[in-house]
Write an enzyme that holds these catalytic residues in place. Structure first.
Site, PDB file in Angstrom:
ATOM      1  N   LYS A 172       8.267  42.766 -23.904  1.00 46.78           N
ATOM      2  CA  LYS A 172       7.825  43.063 -25.271  1.00 46.78           C
ATOM      3  C   LYS A 172       7.500  41.756 -25.991  1.00 46.78           C
ATOM      4  O   LYS A 172       8.343  40.872 -26.082  1.00 46.78           O
ATOM      5  CB  LYS A 172       8.933  43.811 -26.020  1.00 46.78           C
ATOM      6  CG  LYS A 172       9.318  45.126 -25.359  1.00 46.78           C
ATOM      7  CD  LYS A 172      10.561  45.726 -25.967  1.00 46.78           C
ATOM      8  CE  LYS A 172      11.791  44.905 -25.716  1.00 46.78           C
ATOM      9  NZ  LYS A 172      13.035  45.505 -26.190  1.00 46.78           N
ATOM     10  N   GLY A 211      13.986  47.187 -30.835  1.00 46.40           N
ATOM     11  CA  GLY A 211      14.086  47.134 -29.369  1.00 46.40           C
ATOM     12  C   GLY A 211      14.772  48.372 -28.802  1.00 46.40           C
ATOM     13  O   GLY A 211      14.325  48.944 -27.806  1.00 46.40           O
TER      14      GLY A 211
END
Ligand code: PLP
Length: 262
Positions: A172, A211
């Site tokens: 990410k 997250g």
């Protein structure tokens, strides 16, 4: 359909298992959870945590899978090596479908959420037991030693994680100037197929739990039968929407809006 979340408890519910249960509910699935640790935390940061006994974690997991058949499992904060080892042993003895491993190492407020022996268990055992691992840039750097800051170095970090046993990786890029994510899929012939997901930064202060939400949304979309590539895209869109529609609830970094839906 049941999705199992394994992770820490954040009393402010921006991150951790209660946030995961909200994300699972937003995908119209049924969430069950195993708490690995209790954190003392608000939107202003993590003060400290205590882990749940490893046996209690193991017995909870066994009770849940004896009773239900999770269509996906999301693993988040584990706290210590002994809890991480128990979760790894559980996955070895009761293999699960669509296991998404979020390698939570630190909170964005700077608190350590996994001790050194836990990082070791993550590297040597858990990486190879998950279907996909979802590090952010600092986590990928800590796990591989690769300073991921552009597409080429992100690819190198993914390769290193796959060399260490990971099947698939989504790295990410939210910490980079351009929030681009990268999916690395290990093919049957051993080659790695990459897919790039460009993103637009959402300007908001409410980013707590981003997250956790991404990896749980990914698990939900895999449970719903999407391919890995499509599940990553759906999870990214969910998080972007949850950031866009978020609102502050306290004095610190607010949570995303877990109940976002298109
Ligand atoms: N608390 C728990 C239980 C978590 O699982 C996490 C991250 O995964 C955090 C806190 C940190 O979240 P953030 O870095 O978004 O503040």
């Amino acid at each position: 359909m049941v999705v199992l979340a394994i992770g820490g408890f954040d009393p402010s519910s921006g991150a951790g298992v209660t946030a995961d249960l909200k994300t699972i509910a937003a995908h119209h699935l049924y969430g069950v959870a195993c708490v690995t640790a209790l954190t003392v935390q608000s939107t202003q940061g993590v003060r400290r945590f205590e882990t749940v006994g490893p046996r209690l974690v193991r017995e909870t997991l066994e009770a849940l899978v004896e009773d239900t058949k999770p269509a996906a499992v999301k693993i988040g904060m584990l706290g210590t090596g002994s809890v991480a080892a128990e979760v790894a042993e559980f996955l070895r003895t009761s293999p699960q479908e669509n296991v998404v491993l979020d390698p939570v190492l630190e909170s964005s407020s700077g608190a350590t959420l996994l001790d050194d022996s836990g990082v070791q268990v993550l590297r040597t055992d858990l990486l190879g037991l998950a279907d996909i691992v979802t590090p952010n840039v600092p986590e990928a750097s800590k796990l591989t030693g690769v300073d991921a800051r552009d597409l080429e170095s992100m690819k190198a970090a993914c390769r290193s994680l796959i060399d260490s046993g990971a099947r698939n990786v989504v790295l990410k890029g939210g910490h980079l100037p351009e929030p681009t994510d990268l999916l690395a899929e290990r093919q049957d012939n051993g080659e790695i197929a990459f897919r790039v997901y460009p993103g637009k930064r959402v300007e908001t202060g409410n980013t707590h739990g981003t997250g956790c939400a991404f990896s749980t949304a990914l698990a939900c979309n895999l449970a719903l039968g999407k391919s890995l590539g499509d599940a990553v895209l759906a999870a990214k869109n969910y998080v972007a929407g949850a950031l866009r529609t978020s609102y502050a609830i306290g004095k610190g970094v607010g949570p995303i809006n877990h109940f976002f839906s298109d």
